[in-house]
Design an enzyme around this catalytic site. Structure first.
Site, short mmCIF file in Angstrom:
data_model
loop_
_atom_site.label_atom_id
_atom_site.label_comp_id
_atom_site.label_asym_id
_atom_site.label_seq_id
_atom_site.Cartn_x
_atom_site.Cartn_y
_atom_site.Cartn_z
N LYS A 264 28.70 43.33 47.90
CA LYS A 264 28.54 41.92 47.43
C LYS A 264 27.10 41.78 46.84
O LYS A 264 26.77 40.93 46.09
CB LYS A 264 29.02 40.82 48.47
N GLU B 188 24.24 32.95 51.96
CA GLU B 188 23.99 32.04 50.89
C GLU B 188 24.33 30.84 51.17
O GLU B 188 25.06 30.44 52.02
CB GLU B 188 24.93 32.48 49.63
N HIS C 188 39.16 30.94 56.01
CA HIS C 188 38.83 31.67 54.72
C HIS C 188 39.60 32.62 54.00
O HIS C 188 39.17 33.44 53.25
CB HIS C 188 37.11 32.54 54.94
N ARG D 105 41.06 45.33 42.19
CA ARG D 105 42.40 45.61 42.43
C ARG D 105 43.20 44.71 42.01
O ARG D 105 42.97 43.45 41.49
CB ARG D 105 42.52 45.92 44.05
#
Length: 676
Positions: A116, A200, A235, A292
């Site tokens: 990431k 973040e 999440h 994917r």
């Protein structure tokens, strides 16, 4: 085109890939673990080969075994599905070295997007908007805390190599940072073998919107519009829909262009999803790219009339994309609900057990013609599942039962079809989330498209209502099913004997029986059934109403209740009656009141394992005094962490398990003494 492919996955995605392969005349090879020997995906493929023991690390994650099986069976390509090895660059390279086609993107693209932090640096160079944060390699806890302080709370910690909600923590203040970081890293190393995290800014009331992209080897790259995946728990996505409500043409084009820029920046080929986090004002930021096929790809298929698995196969075989950007159109609206074996009322804990009974809504086979879709109306209801009645949901894999997908001419029609389809879903044998999903779909917030990733938490009172009294109709249906079962059994054992007919006949009086039931919330019901010539009189808490059986077809009953008629399905599992009526599912345990006198409810497992799993952290010591709510033990099950906290102020007398120990469902984890 390939003649034979190996599907390196299990469950519904393996079945999904096999269905398209069969339509295209391609033979399929399934691989399976010992736990999946009788699984649906094994049955629907042309061949099946055993991989190894149940744990994924010894079966579905063994790339060398999978490649060897592909070569031995004559497969020309490997489809990885999603999860497991689908985003493993080393596996993709090993396939190529063995002369096999990996049905997915190039290894270099996976590596670029697999981290990431690295991906966000790359996206910044490509001009794709990013959320403020830290995406570097420095992982010292003190340094990360300083970065979090700089960004400003709340901060989101995310596993750099992660996905699917694993290894994510929202940190509200500096005091909670260290504990959240440690937990995030533990889950990350367990799920991905890499404990690197990024930090973040956590946006308030954000929406999760993703763009489906597709690229071929000829340099063509397009996007198939967007999906809104804002409704999440832990999440992880619960409901997905396409197109995103409230999306303007201008914003769609801007997000599509950003997604194409992201794909082109890494030389992408195949199916991929670029995920964005969006503010309510329309601004959006890059989150990550999933290299994917996504779990929620069916809603895109529904609104575009495409078969994305077919596109994957054709692109992997070297063919150009079946459609250009100008040929794609949005038709109607599609919703997908993930049917899970889990208990929403207990923090969505996974449920393990056997699907004793499984009835699904009537589904129309999803057909899309040729290479780009027939252009006809999509199926109104589609069920993608990897399990059948009698199959078990084990602790080794994801607890998904099925994906329920519906299409409508507009969002309003799609919502109505989803609510109706959920009403028709019947699961017996383990706890499911169907009732919760129905409440969610019918909630005012979702119906009005008031969407953000905190929708479930914001509407907790509606979505997690307090336990209500059992409807009289459900009680009557269960009682009639019980009485009718007694008649049937009596006829089989005492045919011709009037004293064994179980008809409730008495010479000089009427039989009055008290039938003791207990609902799933522990509430007792003691209805009195008085036998009448053509039915019964039901009496409970001052209410008396006549009951009569109108019709019976197996487990389906029609009963007259006073002046009303009620219909339902009653599934009996031992002494437990599952009543499905009026879109609800009611569980009643039939019991002899004398046999159960004096019993008390268990403590609810507050210091016991909520399910089978592994102890990953012991936070208390023997003899330690603790406060109510203080975390004592952390377990991992199905790649999710579960914290067992002190139910009261008290003292830990003994620690019964150590880090790394496997524990059974309900096993006591500590000896605990509450303060008087």
């Amino acid at each position: 085109m390939f003649k034979k492919i190996l599907i390196a996955n299990r469950g519904e995605i393996a079945c999904r890939v096999a269905a398209t392969a069969r339509k295209m005349g391609i033979r399929t090879v399934a691989v399976y673990s010992e736990a999946d020997a009788n699984a649906k995906h094994v049955a629907v493929c042309d061949e099946a080969v055993l991989l190894g023991p149940a744990p994924a690390k010894e079966s579905y994650l063994c790339g060398d075994k999978i490649i060897a099986i592909a070569l031995a069976t004559g497969a020309q390509a490997i489809h990885p599905g999603y999860g497991f090895l689908s985003e493993n660059a080393e596996f993709a390279e090993a396939c190529a070295e063995a002369g096999l086609v990996f049905i997915g993107p190039p290894a270099a693209a996976m590596r670029a997007m697999g981290s990431k932090s690295a991906a966000k640096s790359l996206m910044e160079k490509a001009g794709v908007p990013l959320v403020p944060g830290y995406h570097g390699d420095e992982q010292d806890a003190a340094f990360l805390q300083r970065e979090a302080d700089r960004i400003g709370y709340p901060v989101l910690l995310k596993a750099s190599a992660g996905g699917g909600g694993k290894g994510m923590r929202v940190v509200d203040n500096a005091e909670a940072f260290r504990e959240a970081l440690a937990s995030c890293k533990r889950e990350a190393i367990s799920s991905f073998g890499d404990d690197k995290v990024l930090a973040e800014k956590y946006l308030q009331r954000p929406r999760h919107i993703e763009i489906q992209v597709f690229a071929d080897t000829q340099g063509n790259c397009i996007y198939l519009f967007e999906r809104d995946c804002s409704v999440q728990r832990r999440h992880q996505k619960v409901l997905e829909e396409a197109p995103a409500p409230g999306m303007t043409d201008e914003r769609r084009a801007a997000m599509g262009d950003a997604a194409l820029a992201a794909a082109k920046a890494v030389g992408y080929v195949g199916a991929g999803t670029v995920e964005f986090i969006a503010n309510q004002d329309g601004s959006f930021y890059f989150m990550e790219m999933n290299t994917r096929l996504q779990v929620e790809h069916p809603v895109t298929e529904m609104i575009t009339g495409t078969d994305l698995v077919e596109w994957q196969l054709r692109v992997a075989a070297g063919e150009p994309l079946p459609k250009t950007q100008d040929e794609l159109r949005i038709r109607g609206h599609a919703l997908e609900a993930r049917i899970y074996a889990e208990n929403p009322d207990k923090g969505f804990l996974p449920s393990i057990g056997t699907l004793r009974h499984l009835d699904t809504p009537e589904a129309v086979q999803f057909e899309v013609g040729g290479t780009g879709g027939s252009g006809g109306q999509p199926a109104a209801v589609r069920v993608d599942s990897g399990v059948r009645e009698g199959d078990a949901i084990s602790p080794f894999y994801d607890p998904m039962i099925a994906k329920l997908i519906v299409w409508g001419a507009d969002r309003k029609q799609a919502l109505a079809r989803m609510a109706q389809a959920l009403s028709q879903y019947q699961i017996v044998g383990l706890t499911g989330n169907v009732a919760f999903l129905k409440r969610l779909v019918e909630s005012e917030a979702f119906a009005n498209a008031d969407l953000d990733t905190g929708l479930i938490e914001r509407n907790a009172e509606t979505l997690f209502p307090p336990a209500r009294s059992l409807p009289v109709a459900a009680l009557a249906l269960a009682a009639v099913a019980l009485i009718e079962h007694e008649k049937t059994r009596a006829c089989g054992t005492g045919a011709g004997d009037p004293w064994s007919q179980a008809l409730g006949w008495r010479l000089n009086s009427r039989l009055a029986r008290t039938l003791a039931f207990r609902d799933e919330n522990g509430k007792d019901y003691d209805p009195v059934f008085t036998y009448l010539p053509h039915g019964w009189e039901l009496s409970i808490k001052g209410l008396s109403v006549d009951v009569a059986l109108l019709a019976r077809d197996g487990v389906d009953l029609s009963v007259r209740l006073g002046d009303a008629s009620v219909h339902g399905t009653v599934r009996r599992d031992g002494d437990t009656f599952h009543v499905f009526t009026s879109g609800g599912h009611h569980v009643l345990h039939y019991q002899d009141p004398l046999a159960h006198a004096g019993e008390t409810e268990a403590e609810g497992g507050r210091l016991t394992a909520p399910m089978p799993g592994k102890v990953v952290a012991v936070l208390a010591t023997q003899g330690q005094a603790v406060r109510k709510g203080e975390p004592l033990v952390i377990m991992e099950a199905m790649k999710m962490e579960h914290t067992i906290a002190a139910p009261h102020d008290g003292t830990v007398d003994d620690i019964l398990y150590a880090v790394g120990d496997q524990v059974a469902d309900g096993a006591p984890l500590l000896a605990f003494r509450a303060v008087a």
